[in-house]
Design a protein around this motif. Structure first.
Motif, PDB file in Angstrom:
ATOM      1  N   ASP A 134       0.684  -1.153   0.074  1.00  0.00           N
ATOM      2  CA  ASP A 134       0.057   0.006   0.012  1.00  0.00           C
ATOM      3  C   ASP A 134       0.956   1.376   0.048  1.00  0.00           C
ATOM      4  O   ASP A 134       0.630   2.227  -0.738  1.00  0.00           O
ATOM      5  CB  ASP A 134      -0.744   0.200   1.238  1.00  0.00           C
ATOM      6  N   ARG A 137       2.128   2.351  -3.223  1.00  0.00           N
ATOM      7  CA  ARG A 137       1.103   3.353  -4.389  1.00  0.00           C
ATOM      8  C   ARG A 137       1.463   3.045  -5.891  1.00  0.00           C
ATOM      9  O   ARG A 137       1.474   3.984  -6.615  1.00  0.00           O
ATOM     10  CB  ARG A 137       1.424   4.788  -4.323  1.00  0.00           C
ATOM     11  N   ASN A 166      -7.442  -6.189  -2.401  1.00  0.00           N
ATOM     12  CA  ASN A 166      -7.743  -5.242  -2.769  1.00  0.00           C
ATOM     13  C   ASN A 166      -8.668  -4.261  -2.108  1.00  0.00           C
ATOM     14  O   ASN A 166      -8.578  -2.895  -2.142  1.00  0.00           O
ATOM     15  CB  ASN A 166      -8.359  -5.254  -4.409  1.00  0.00           C
ATOM     16  N   SER A 167      -9.730  -4.788  -1.427  1.00  0.00           N
ATOM     17  CA  SER A 167     -10.459  -4.059  -0.548  1.00  0.00           C
ATOM     18  C   SER A 167      -9.954  -3.522   0.494  1.00  0.00           C
ATOM     19  O   SER A 167     -10.448  -2.849   1.362  1.00  0.00           O
ATOM     20  CB  SER A 167     -11.798  -5.136  -0.271  1.00  0.00           C
ATOM     21  N   CYS A 168      -8.741  -3.886   1.065  1.00  0.00           N
ATOM     22  CA  CYS A 168      -7.972  -3.312   2.227  1.00  0.00           C
ATOM     23  C   CYS A 168      -6.966  -2.481   1.700  1.00  0.00           C
ATOM     24  O   CYS A 168      -6.123  -1.802   2.461  1.00  0.00           O
ATOM     25  CB  CYS A 168      -7.334  -4.696   2.910  1.00  0.00           C
ATOM     26  N   LYS A 170      -5.505   1.048  -0.092  1.00  0.00           N
ATOM     27  CA  LYS A 170      -6.258   2.354  -0.269  1.00  0.00           C
ATOM     28  C   LYS A 170      -5.230   3.074  -1.559  1.00  0.00           C
ATOM     29  O   LYS A 170      -6.019   3.891  -2.415  1.00  0.00           O
ATOM     30  CB  LYS A 170      -5.782   3.402   0.843  1.00  0.00           C
ATOM     31  N   HIS A 171      -3.882   2.545  -1.565  1.00  0.00           N
ATOM     32  CA  HIS A 171      -3.270   3.482  -2.566  1.00  0.00           C
ATOM     33  C   HIS A 171      -2.841   2.330  -3.716  1.00  0.00           C
ATOM     34  O   HIS A 171      -2.386   3.026  -4.756  1.00  0.00           O
ATOM     35  CB  HIS A 171      -2.077   4.158  -2.001  1.00  0.00           C
ATOM     36  N   LYS A 173      -2.805  -1.430  -5.983  1.00  0.00           N
ATOM     37  CA  LYS A 173      -3.854  -2.459  -6.463  1.00  0.00           C
ATOM     38  C   LYS A 173      -2.954  -3.653  -6.919  1.00  0.00           C
ATOM     39  O   LYS A 173      -1.634  -3.678  -7.028  1.00  0.00           O
ATOM     40  CB  LYS A 173      -4.597  -2.052  -7.520  1.00  0.00           C
TER      41      LYS A 173
END
Length: 402
Positions: A134, A137, A166-168, A170-171, A173
């Motif tokens: 994450d 980024r 991916n659901s956890c 934020k920045h 994928k």
DNA sequence: AATCCACAGGAAGTGCTGGGCG
DNA sequence: CGCCCAGCACTTCCTGTGGATT
């Protein structure tokens, strides 16, 4: 001195090779003939990453040596070049990293961090990976090659978490590319993992003999000297490999080994005879390699099967093998393992392709496995002899069994 | 149709290794 | 240091079973 010099000179001015590297199995060429369709397909699937979208997960299926790994690496390489740092990738071979823990450890390593290779709980390693990723980024594309090894051995736990990561995030994928040559393994998958991993599916058909010839020609042109190949060599390599499910890796290996054979003989050209020799050597090395890494009792069970087949009937049952095995153990002064374990070992040997073991029912006379050797006896013997402990007593035991 | 052999192979657990972590 | 964790080779105990024979 002058002899050594001569050897070195010869290596420098090979009569066979121009660039040996081009025939090595992990070399990814600039062009992949006869795989245009797959390259385009995979490219289309992954392209959205350039615009900052998460590409679909991909499931790639094809037999060994059909170019799955090469195409994937190739497309990924081009993609990363184009992405200018927005996309990162990791390639993991699940045959080497066949536990949930090791896969995660490898992923972290590919992010430029490291983690102890044992000691932490898997959950902890996973959460570290999540945080590292994450903070990057980026869009990460993870290739899990030979994913069936991971699933068969350690289940789909990591896969489940990775598909839901991916659901956890934020920045960043994450997309997965799963590669396998065993389609049936999806039966072991949690349906959620299966549907998530199979958002897109790619199938790699085996190469035909003609296609293999094409590939070999293109490679040989740059790797070997022009006149170093007898005309029948490439068709023969291609034909042998075509019989083995169109395995391109085998075709290239045959050509490489044959060329090496020729060079070792100080010959000017590679002939079909060299290919035959190479074929035998490849088969033998395959067998020896797996045997070397086996634990003692697996070797002993294999020895028992060898002895039973060499001196009794060419087809045995689990119980009979167990008796021979116990005999071998006694002669060696080693405690035997239980029949339950031997039964499992027999299945393992079957999976390795060293033996054939088939469950059959003989009615009143029970239900057992019919066991016979699948690899050549000499190769197996040589493999067993590579064990120091066995080497000394092998001859002795064989004598006693006659 | 029932029986019963000779195992298959699942589940759970043990003891050991080799490494954390605090 | 004590405790924890994963992996491995293996054990113990177990239930399941295809089909020739009874």
């Amino acid at each position: 001195m002058s002899i050594l010099n001569e050897i070195f000179e010869k290596a420098l001015h090979s009569r066979i090779f121009i660039n040996r590297e081009l025939l090595l199995p992990d070399y990814v060429p600039d062009e992949l003939p006869h795989r245009d369709k797959q390259i385009v397909q995979l490219g289309k699937i992954l392209a959205p990453s350039l615009a900052g979208y998460r590409p679909s997960n991909v499931f790639i299926y094809g037999l060994t040596g059909t170019g799955k790994t090469a195409v994937t690496k190739y497309v990924l390489r081009k993609l990363i070049e184009k992405a200018k740092g927005k996309v990162i990738s990791a390639y993991i071979n699940c045959r080497n990293s066949d536990t949930n823990y090791r896969v995660l450890a490898d992923l972290i390593f590919s992010l430029g961090k490291s983690v102890p290779f044992t000691g932490l709980s898997t959950a902890e390693v996973f959460s570290r990976f999540k945080n590292y990723l994450d903070s990057k980024r980026k869009i990460m594309i993870v290739v899990l090659d030979e994913i069936d090894y991971l699933v068969k051995k350690s289940g789909d736990g990591v896969l489940y978490h990775l598909t839901r990561i991916n659901s956890c995030l934020k920045h960043s994928k994450l997309s997965l590319i799963g590669i396998t040559n065993d389609l049936k393994f999806t039966e072991y998958l949690d349906p959620r993992v299966k549907s998530s991993l199979g958002e897109e599916e790619l199938v790699f058909p085996p190469y035909t003999g003609k296609e293999l010839e094409d590939i070999l020609r293109i490679r040989a042109e740059k790797a070997l000297r022009k006149d170093a190949l007898a005309p029948g060599v490439i068709p023969l390599c291609a034909a042998i490999a075509a019989k083995q499910n169109g395995d391109c890796r085998l075709a290239l290996d045959l050509l490489l080994k044959a060329a090496e054979m020729a060079e070792r003989e100080d010959a000017n050209i590679v002939t079909e005879r060299h290919v035959r020799l190479a074929q035998r050597e490849i088969e033998k090395n395959l067998v020896i390699d797996v045997i070397i890494s086996m634990p003692l009792h697996v070797k002993l069970v294999l020895l028992a099967i060898y002895l039973a087949e060499a001196f009794n009937t060419p087809e045995q049952t689990t119980g009979e093998i167990f008796n021979v095995y116990k005999d071998v153990c006694r002669k060696m002064g080693v405690d035997p393992v239980t029949q339950r374990r031997v039964s499992e070992i027999i299945s393992e040997l079957d999976m390795l392709g060293l033996i054939n073991a088939k469950v059959v029912s003989m009615g009143r006379y029970g239900r057992t496995k019919k066991i016979k050797l699948a690899a050549s006896k000499t190769s197996i013997l040589e493999g067993l002899k590579s064990d120091r402990e066995l080497y000394d007593i092998l001859e002795h035991i064989i004598e006693e069994f006659k």
